[in-house]
Design an enzyme around this catalytic site. Structure first.
Site, PDB file in Angstrom:
ATOM      1  N   ASP A   1       0.866  -1.168   0.000  1.00 42.41           N
ATOM      2  CA  ASP A   1       0.000   0.000   0.000  1.00 42.41           C
ATOM      3  C   ASP A   1       0.914   1.233   0.000  1.00 42.41           C
ATOM      4  O   ASP A   1       2.107   1.129   0.314  1.00 42.41           O
ATOM      5  CB  ASP A   1      -0.877  -0.040   1.261  1.00 42.41           C
ATOM      6  CG  ASP A   1      -1.720   1.199   1.435  1.00 42.41           C
ATOM      7  OD1 ASP A   1      -2.294   1.671   0.440  1.00 42.41           O
ATOM      8  OD2 ASP A   1      -1.800   1.704   2.569  1.00 42.41           O
TER       9      ASP A   1
ATOM     10  N   ASP B   1      -0.163   5.029   1.077  1.00 41.70           N
ATOM     11  CA  ASP B   1      -0.372   5.970   2.175  1.00 41.70           C
ATOM     12  C   ASP B   1      -0.281   5.273   3.529  1.00 41.70           C
ATOM     13  O   ASP B   1      -0.939   4.253   3.767  1.00 41.70           O
ATOM     14  CB  ASP B   1      -1.740   6.638   2.029  1.00 41.70           C
ATOM     15  CG  ASP B   1      -1.840   7.462   0.759  1.00 41.70           C
ATOM     16  OD1 ASP B   1      -1.342   8.595   0.751  1.00 41.70           O
ATOM     17  OD2 ASP B   1      -2.400   6.951  -0.233  1.00 41.70           O
TER      18      ASP B   1
END
Length: 284
Positions: free
Chosen positions: A83, A85
């Site tokens: 991922d 963020d």
């Protein structure tokens, strides 16, 4: 047979001895690390049946732990998926973009609820993006150049993974403006995210195309895994939010990284006290 790897900024010797007793480990070895950000130890021939007791003790002590089969090597893997963020980078990009619009608190509150699994991700993303309508596109560059920072351990993790032959994929519910730049900067093999619509140099408050949500993240992992001819146990995935759970479930090593409670509860592994390179040390 297994080893227990324990990591934290500081680990007390009596605690290591207690963990060795809990797991009936035969030896304790320090893992050499490139800097002093944290410590890591391996307990050899540790009994994984003690996992519940180990988890309770490490939770109280503030330690990360993982039971890893002896002999498992980093080169056994072929793909690491991340991922963006609050995983590869320390910020939530949409919250920082919103700050340029003077509405960070409003947007950040929605982001937090979405990452905790309290809101539908796609709906909440559309609502947040709509609030950005009219913002000058240059705000994105300001966020990238002034606020975006890599998570500690990110560069070492990728260097070690790439050197071992792993491909790397960034798959994000965030925005291609940032993933494309990170892909070029870090030499990532693949990068996928959502695209903000821009007209006349300003954000329209809309997205282009389908939203890259939790299922899409998992789909990209499975697609690339198949293209590379890999098995599930040859894939590592890391994320922090509820929209990462489906992706983590498709990896042999699904790691909740500094994650929300719902993710830590469901993921196979967790790193909460050390950097993004913590899982690399499992195979040192």
């Amino acid at each position: 047979m297994y080893k227990l790897v324990v990591q934290a900024p500081d680990i007390a010797t009596p605690d290591l001895k207690h963990l060795a007793h809990l797991t009936q480990a035969h030896a304790i070895e320090a893992i050499a690390l490139p800097d002093a950000r944290h410590q890591a130890f391996r307990l050899l021939q540790a009994d994984p049946a003690s996992k519940a007791d180990v988890a309770a003790f490490c939770e109280e002590a503030g330690y990360d732990f993982a039971f890893i089969p002896l002999g498992r090597k980093l080169t056994d893997f072929g793909l690491v998926v991340m991922d963006m963020d609050s995983t590869l980078i320390t910020i939530e990009c949409i919250d920082e973009i919103a700050d340029m619009q003077g509405i960070k608190d409003q947007v950040a509150a929605i982001t937090e609820r979405s990452m905790r699994g309290e809101l539908d991700f796609s709906q909440s993303l559309r609502e947040r993006v709509a609030l950005l309508a009219g913002l000058d596109e240059s705000a994105l560059e300001r966020v990238y150049s002034e606020r975006l920072q890599l998570t500690p351990g990110a560069e070492r993790m990728l260097q070690k993974a790439h050197a071992a032959g792993l491909k790397s994929m960034l798959v994000s519910g965030g925005f291609t403006f940032f993933t494309a730049r990170l892909q070029a900067r870090l030499g990532l093999t693949y990068a996928h995210a959502n695209t903000l619509e821009v007209e006349s140099g300003k954000l329209t408050g809309r997205l282009i195309g389908d939203i890259l949500d939790a299922q899409a993240k998992a789909d990209w992992l499975m697609r690339v895994r198949t293209e590379l001819g890999l098995q599930t146990d040859q894939v590592v995935a890391m994320g922090d939010g509820a929209n990462d759970l489906k992706m983590l479930a498709q990896a042999g090593l699904g790691i909740a990284f500094h994650a929300k409670p719902i993710v830590r509860q469901q993921a196979q592994y967790a790193l909460t006290h050390v950097g993004l390179d913590g899982w690399i040390n499992w195979f040192a």
